[in-house]
Design an enzyme around this catalytic site. Structure first.
Site, PDB file in Angstrom:
ATOM      1  N   SER A  39       0.834  -1.204   0.000  1.00  0.00           N
ATOM      2  CA  SER A  39       0.000   0.000   0.000  1.00  0.00           C
ATOM      3  C   SER A  39       0.872   1.258   0.000  1.00  0.00           C
ATOM      4  CB  SER A  39      -0.947  -0.049   1.206  1.00  0.00           C
ATOM      5  OG  SER A  39      -1.987   0.888   1.094  1.00  0.00           O
ATOM      6  N   ASP A 160      -5.557  -4.365  -1.919  1.00  0.00           N
ATOM      7  CA  ASP A 160      -4.654  -3.854  -0.892  1.00  0.00           C
ATOM      8  C   ASP A 160      -3.776  -4.939  -0.257  1.00  0.00           C
ATOM      9  OD1 ASP A 160      -3.514  -2.334   1.165  1.00  0.00           O
ATOM     10  OD2 ASP A 160      -5.241  -2.655   2.470  1.00  0.00           O
TER      11      ASP A 160
END
Length: 283
Positions: A39, A160
């Protein structure tokens, strides 16, 4: 410098702290041979590998309050809180150009953590044949459920990386590294709580039951990884850089003054520990 890994946690705009840490490392010509991030950690890490000083500051602080960066209106109209096209196309290709040539010319090995929606497990990608593939993988690693769509890459649906492996220390260990610099975006003593609305996630991702389960168990995995990091720190295997105090900056912070302060906090706290860090690397 051999057998050293740099592990970067995500955290959205809390990544301003990580950006400050990495800026100090660049200023001191400290280049770690292996970098892994998920991320926001992957976003910051790519500029570090490319050795682009101040780029992370410009992206996070300089454009943090831009209406295309974070928009509640877009969240309601397009189900996207973060402007993913803006962040992963307009910014790196036009406004704050990412130097892919410099990135690809370095000997540093860079791995990006994503989550495979079919298996719910972490998928690390460390080969980027061109600029577009790198930006797409980092975008996938930063695509948060409910506020960004998944990304199709090489036949898989990815999201993610912080869901399946929020602090990817094991990836660094698996590379054969004996020492690890770990950058966290939460203060010492932080404990992640269980997510609410489990029924909603199960319904929303009913086509991806393993992914839904990974979401619901994220707090367990995160707290286990924090425990492992603590043990490695105590055993002298890891040098951990984390905010000294609980952050006043949220994942979706837009206040430039707060973002600047957090960036400088990361820079100065690393500077204050520079001697210990050098000793750690030279042992």
């Amino acid at each position: 410098m051999k057998d050293v890994g740099l592990v970067l946690e995500g955290g959205g705009m809390r990544g301003a702290y990580t950006a400050g840490v990495l800026e100090f490392l660049l200023d001191e010509d400290i280049h770690i041979p292996f970098v892994v991030g998920a991320s926001a950690g992957a976003c910051n890490g790519s500029s570090y590998v490319a050795r682009q000083k101040k780029r992370n500051y410009e992206v996070i602080v300089g454009y943090g309050d831009h209406p295309e960066y974070i928009s509640y209106k877009r969240m309601f109209t397009h189900r996207q809180l973060f402007g993913m096209d803006f962040i992963f196309d307009k910014l790196p290709n036009q406004l704050v150009p990412f130097d892919y040539e410099s990135f690809s010319s370095q000997s540093t090995k860079f791995a990006v953590g994503t989550t495979d929606m079919d298996s719910g497990k972490a998928l690390f990608i460390d080969r980027f044949p061109d600029r577009e593939s790198l930006l797409k993988v980092i975008r996938a690693s930063s695509s948060l459920p409910l506020i960004a769509p998944s990304i199709a890459y090489e036949g898989k649906q990815l999201m993610d990386g912080g869901i399946s492996n929020p602090i990817p220390i094991q990836r660094s260990i698996d590379q054969g590294n004996r020492k690890h610099i770990i950058v966290l975006t939460r203060n010492d003593g932080y404990i992640k709580k269980k997510m609410k609305l489990s029924w909603y996630f199960n319904r929303k991702f009913r086509q991806f039951p393993y992914f839904a389960q990974a979401l619901l168990n994220r707090h367990v995995r995160y707290n286990q990884q924090l425990k492992k990091v603590k043990e490695m720190e105590e055993n002298g295997e890891a040098f951990v850089l984390r905010p000294a105090e609980p952050l006043q900056v949220s994942r979706i912070e837009r206040n430039k003054e707060r973002l600047h302060h957090l960036y400088m906090q990361g820079y100065n706290e690393t500077k204050n520990q520079a001697e210990r860090l050098i000793d750690f690397l030279q042992k």
